[in-house]
Scaffold this motif. Structure first.
Motif, short mmCIF file in Angstrom:
data_model
loop_
_atom_site.label_atom_id
_atom_site.label_comp_id
_atom_site.label_asym_id
_atom_site.label_seq_id
_atom_site.Cartn_x
_atom_site.Cartn_y
_atom_site.Cartn_z
N LYS A 71 0.81 -1.18 -0.06
CA LYS A 71 -0.04 0.24 0.04
C LYS A 71 0.90 1.17 -0.07
N ARG A 72 0.34 2.36 -0.58
CA ARG A 72 1.25 3.77 -0.53
C ARG A 72 0.31 4.63 0.31
N PHE A 73 1.10 5.40 0.89
CA PHE A 73 0.98 6.61 1.84
C PHE A 73 1.45 7.73 1.38
N GLU A 74 0.72 8.79 0.73
CA GLU A 74 1.32 10.00 0.32
C GLU A 74 0.78 11.25 1.14
N ARG A 75 1.47 12.33 1.30
CA ARG A 75 1.00 13.48 1.66
C ARG A 75 1.70 14.57 0.79
N VAL A 76 0.88 15.62 0.98
CA VAL A 76 1.29 16.93 0.49
C VAL A 76 0.97 17.94 1.61
N ARG A 77 2.07 18.66 2.03
CA ARG A 77 1.81 19.77 3.16
C ARG A 77 1.83 21.16 2.62
N ILE A 78 1.15 22.02 2.83
CA ILE A 78 1.20 23.38 2.34
C ILE A 78 1.76 24.34 3.11
N VAL A 79 2.68 25.17 2.74
CA VAL A 79 3.87 25.91 3.68
C VAL A 79 3.27 27.30 3.12
N ASP A 80 3.30 28.16 4.13
CA ASP A 80 3.33 29.62 4.18
C ASP A 80 4.76 30.44 3.68
N THR A 81 4.77 31.58 3.45
CA THR A 81 6.02 32.42 3.20
C THR A 81 5.81 33.53 4.19
N PRO A 82 6.47 33.46 5.14
CA PRO A 82 7.46 32.36 5.70
C PRO A 82 6.73 31.20 6.31
#
Length: 247
Positions: free
Chosen positions: A141-152
């Motif tokens: 099985k696959r686990f994937e994440r995308v985390r959004i990051v602010d500036t800064p």
């Protein structure tokens, strides 16, 4: 004030017309497509008011992408049922993390270690969680994440960037995406898990950034919208180690 519009879908794979959008505040549905222009056809329309423009759309567009309920009733599941999703899915579990902070992180010893600049003992905190992830990954099985990051980046986002070492070590694919790119891609402004591209677990937080409940979404049009967001985010996000190296 401009409407908060959500793209529901299009019946065209080429030019995006016709299409259906939904106003997130009023619930109104907005449809655009080719205008009906034949004067004889227009003359036979009833109740066409001044300023109104008749358009022509295929029936399938409304069936596929129009709302199915006047008032949507959320399907709230318990946290035990939510936890079971992580062993019951068949192929892929994908997460979008969009918040600037998570209250649950800030009460942990690892968060205190991170703020003090000490090496974080990730394995020691979540040994059972790590073991379960490794077991599921070993099953293919696959686990994937995308985390959004602010500036800064916020302190909470930098903490999760360090946390990515732990997730990666148990087999997760962890990526980061700048918030400006997420806004350009019109990604959803909520956190969610997408399991096997067939069901969504939307995480609902209060104003203090505490997780309050989980909403299960299985309606195909809604699931498809989250799957499209997954594809866009995954395409533009950067692996966490490359992202951290360029901060």
């Amino acid at each position: 004030m401009a409407r908060r519009l959500r793209f529901n879908g299009t019946g065209s794979g080429v030019n995006g017309c016709p299409a259906v959008h939904e106003d997130l505040d009023t619930g109104e549905v907005i449809i655009h497509g080719p205008a009906l222009t034949d004067p004889d056809d227009i003359a036979r329309l009833r109740h066409l008011g001044e300023g109104e423009v008749p358009i022509v759309v295929p029936r399938e567009l409304l069936v596929d992408f129009g709302p199915k309920e006047v008032t949507r009733v959320p399907n709230i599941i318990g946290l035990d049922e939510f936890d079971r999703l992580f062993t019951q899915f068949q192929h892929t579990a994908w997460r979008l993390e969009s918040r600037r902070r998570y209250a649950s992180d800030e009460v942990t010893g690892t968060y205190a270690q991170f703020l003090r600049g000490e090496p974080v003992d990730w394995e020691g905190r979540d040994a059972e969680w790590c073991a379960e992830r490794r077991e599921q990954v070993a099953l293919g099985k696959r686990f994937e994440r995308v985390r959004i990051v602010d500036t800064p980046p916020t302190p909470g986002q930098l903490y999760l960037l360090d946390n990515a070492r732990r997730n990666s070590s148990v087999g997760e694919d962890i990526r980061q995406l700048w918030r400006s790119d997420a806004e350009r891609l019109q990604l959803p402004a909520e956190d969610f898990w997408l399991f096997d591209s067939r069901l969504v677990a939307r995480l609902n937080f209060d104003d203090a950034d505490n997780l309050v409940n989980v909403e299960l979404i299985t309606e195909p049009v809604e699931v498809n919208r989250y799957a499209q967001a997954r594809d866009a985010a995954q395409h533009y996000a950067v692996p966490y180690d490359a992202f951290a190296a360029n901060l």
